[in-house]
Design a protein around this motif. Structure first.
Motif, short mmCIF file in Angstrom:
data_model
loop_
_atom_site.label_atom_id
_atom_site.label_comp_id
_atom_site.label_asym_id
_atom_site.label_seq_id
_atom_site.Cartn_x
_atom_site.Cartn_y
_atom_site.Cartn_z
N THR A 1 1.64 17.21 -5.59
CA THR A 1 2.87 17.72 -4.97
C THR A 1 3.27 16.83 -3.79
O THR A 1 4.45 16.54 -3.58
N ALA A 2 2.27 16.38 -3.03
CA ALA A 2 2.55 15.50 -1.89
C ALA A 2 3.10 14.16 -2.35
O ALA A 2 4.00 13.59 -1.71
N PHE A 3 2.59 13.64 -3.46
CA PHE A 3 3.14 12.38 -3.99
C PHE A 3 4.57 12.58 -4.46
O PHE A 3 5.43 11.70 -4.25
N VAL A 4 4.85 13.70 -5.11
CA VAL A 4 6.23 13.99 -5.54
C VAL A 4 7.15 14.01 -4.33
O VAL A 4 8.29 13.54 -4.38
N ALA A 5 6.64 14.55 -3.22
CA ALA A 5 7.43 14.63 -1.99
C ALA A 5 7.46 13.33 -1.21
O ALA A 5 8.10 13.24 -0.16
N LYS A 6 6.74 12.31 -1.71
CA LYS A 6 6.67 11.00 -1.04
C LYS A 6 6.12 11.13 0.38
O LYS A 6 6.54 10.42 1.29
N SER A 7 5.14 12.03 0.54
CA SER A 7 4.56 12.24 1.86
C SER A 7 3.13 11.73 1.98
O SER A 7 2.44 12.02 2.95
N VAL A 8 2.67 10.97 0.99
CA VAL A 8 1.33 10.37 1.03
C VAL A 8 1.39 9.02 0.34
O VAL A 8 2.19 8.82 -0.59
N ASP A 9 0.58 8.08 0.81
CA ASP A 9 0.57 6.72 0.26
C ASP A 9 -0.66 6.45 -0.60
O ASP A 9 -0.56 5.79 -1.64
N ILE A 10 -1.82 6.91 -0.15
CA ILE A 10 -3.09 6.66 -0.83
C ILE A 10 -3.86 7.98 -0.86
O ILE A 10 -3.82 8.75 0.10
N GLN B 1 3.58 -2.09 -3.83
CA GLN B 1 4.52 -3.21 -3.91
C GLN B 1 4.90 -3.73 -2.53
O GLN B 1 5.06 -4.93 -2.32
N ALA B 2 5.02 -2.80 -1.57
CA ALA B 2 5.44 -3.19 -0.23
C ALA B 2 4.29 -3.69 0.63
O ALA B 2 4.50 -4.52 1.53
N HIS B 3 3.06 -3.22 0.36
CA HIS B 3 1.92 -3.52 1.23
C HIS B 3 0.67 -3.89 0.43
O HIS B 3 -0.37 -3.25 0.56
N PRO B 4 0.74 -4.93 -0.40
CA PRO B 4 -0.43 -5.29 -1.21
C PRO B 4 -1.65 -5.66 -0.36
O PRO B 4 -2.79 -5.40 -0.76
N ASP B 5 -1.43 -6.27 0.81
CA ASP B 5 -2.56 -6.63 1.68
C ASP B 5 -3.27 -5.39 2.21
O ASP B 5 -4.50 -5.37 2.33
N ALA B 6 -2.50 -4.35 2.52
CA ALA B 6 -3.11 -3.10 2.99
C ALA B 6 -3.90 -2.43 1.87
O ALA B 6 -4.98 -1.87 2.10
N VAL B 7 -3.40 -2.51 0.65
CA VAL B 7 -4.14 -1.96 -0.49
C VAL B 7 -5.46 -2.71 -0.67
O VAL B 7 -6.50 -2.11 -0.92
N ASP B 8 -5.42 -4.02 -0.52
CA ASP B 8 -6.65 -4.82 -0.63
C ASP B 8 -7.65 -4.42 0.46
O ASP B 8 -8.86 -4.31 0.20
N ALA B 9 -7.16 -4.20 1.67
CA ALA B 9 -8.06 -3.80 2.76
C ALA B 9 -8.69 -2.45 2.48
O ALA B 9 -9.88 -2.23 2.74
N TRP B 10 -7.90 -1.54 1.93
CA TRP B 10 -8.43 -0.22 1.57
C TRP B 10 -9.47 -0.33 0.46
O TRP B 10 -10.54 0.28 0.52
N ARG B 11 -9.18 -1.16 -0.56
CA ARG B 11 -10.16 -1.33 -1.65
C ARG B 11 -11.45 -1.94 -1.13
O ARG B 11 -12.54 -1.54 -1.54
N LYS B 12 -11.34 -2.90 -0.23
CA LYS B 12 -12.55 -3.52 0.35
C LYS B 12 -13.37 -2.50 1.13
O LYS B 12 -14.60 -2.50 1.09
N ALA B 13 -12.68 -1.61 1.86
CA ALA B 13 -13.39 -0.58 2.63
C ALA B 13 -14.10 0.38 1.70
O ALA B 13 -15.25 0.79 1.95
N GLU B 14 -13.46 0.78 0.60
CA GLU B 14 -14.09 1.68 -0.36
C GLU B 14 -15.26 0.99 -1.06
O GLU B 14 -16.30 1.63 -1.33
N ALA B 15 -15.13 -0.30 -1.34
CA ALA B 15 -16.23 -1.06 -1.95
C ALA B 15 -17.40 -1.14 -0.98
O ALA B 15 -18.58 -1.06 -1.39
#
Length: 352
Positions: free
Chosen positions: A87-96, A240-254
């Protein structure tokens, strides 16, 4: 409050509008994105997490994402279930978000058709999710649930597994009463004796097991061909807008997966702090899950790589097909659509 109350009966559009107004939602990307004219310090990443033992809680507790992205304001919001996160994604109120595979299969299917992508596998459900019958209910098997009242958070991995367990035991859903309750509401109903059984995850699961009998676990159902996973998803607009931030998040989860493998005591201390339980209890709960190694994620069984997509898309498609057979979704997406929802850009290098 049960999930059949007024909040659950609101049309999806009304729920989304309410969530949007509360969250001051925008276009689904971090504020101050490219071209927005805001300084780096003004950008925000909105993360949704759930209170189940995983590497995601380690990342939150140790502030690894804040450390990696000092130019962003990182916000963490706790959700009780994957349905609420959708529901939060539908509302565009969460990114990850950290969300189960069954809610993701729903999210990618009609009528939701949520524009998000799976970018990480947090864990594979094992004995950390299970169906438990309350002592005194007289239930000793899944078949014995006929005529009983069973609770699970609707549209969650546990709900999916409950349906799979009933199907495996040749018990029709109409032969029992299935009620929609969030984990803490399940605990309250269990204590009052209002329900006979529940399919739920840790930490509530551990409490139910103290005066209940485990009928089946998600580990058993995975072996029988109905696996469930906890996934990390990211909105397509944000990726699409923040691929570097996605990479940083994936590295943190790894990094969290590495800690789970190399120093379980440190991992348990971080998870325990987030769940407000002792490190020993957190360690016990972590032992019930199945955690991959970062090197596994780009492999053929999971996310794959841009040139060699993995099998996770087929797993999600299979889940959607099962949900359609149970009349829980309107239509099943095609494999190409689900494949496009796997974010493996930059793998394997992006995890190192």
């Amino acid at each position: 409050m049960t999930g059949t109350g007024p909040r659950r009966l609101l049309p999806l559009a009304a729920i989304a509008l309410a969530a949007c107004l509360l969250a001051a939602c925008g276009d689904g990307t971090a504020s101050g994105g490219p071209g927005g004219g805001a300084s780096a310090a003004g950008r925000t990443i909105r993360l949704a997490y759930q209170a189940f033992p995983s590497g995601d809680l380690i990342v939150k507790n140790k502030r690894w994402l804040e450390e990696a992205l000092p130019g962003y304001r990182i916000t963490w919001t706790k959700f009780d279930s994957g349905a609420d996160i959708n529901t939060a994604f539908v509302a565009k109120s969460v990114d990850i978000a950290a969300i189960g595979s069954s809610p993701v299969a729903r999210g990618l299917s009609a009528p939701l058709n949520i524009p998000y992508q799976v970018a990480f596998v947090l864990d594979v459900a094992g004995d950390n999710e299970a169906l438990v019958a309350r002592d005194g209910s007289g239930v000793t098997s899944v078949a014995g649930l006929r005529g009983k009242k069973v609770a699970s958070p609707f549209a969650s991995t546990s709900h999916y597994s409950l349906l799979a367990a009933l199907d495996r035991a040749k018990v029709r859903e109409s032969e029992l009463t299935v009620v929609d309750l969030e984990p803490q509401d399940i605990l309250a109903a269990w204590t009052r004796g209002d329900i006979d059984a529940a399919y739920v995850w840790l930490p509530v699961l551990d409490t139910l097991k103290k005066n209940g009998k485990v009928l089946v676990t998600s580990r058993e159902l995975a072996t029988a061909g109905k696996p469930t996973l906890d996934l990390g998803v990211v909105s397509t607009a944000f990726a699409q807008a923040h691929p570097d931030a996605v990479d940083a998040w994936r590295k943190a989860e790894a990094r969290a997966l590495d800690l789970l493998a190399s120093d379980r005591a440190a991992a348990a201390a971080a998870v325990g702090a987030e769940l407000n339980i002792s490190p020993a209890d957190a360690g016990h709960q972590l032992d019930l899950g199945v955690f991959l190694k970062p090197a596994d994620l780009p492999g053929p069984e999971w996310l794959g790589t841009p040139g060699k997509p993995g099998g996770l898309a087929r797993d999600l498609l299979s889940a959607a097909e099962f949900l359609k057979s149970q009349q829980k979704i309107d239509a099943v997406p095609d494999l190409a659509t689900v494949g496009d929802a796997i974010y493996n850009k930059g793998l394997p290098d992006a995890l190192s």
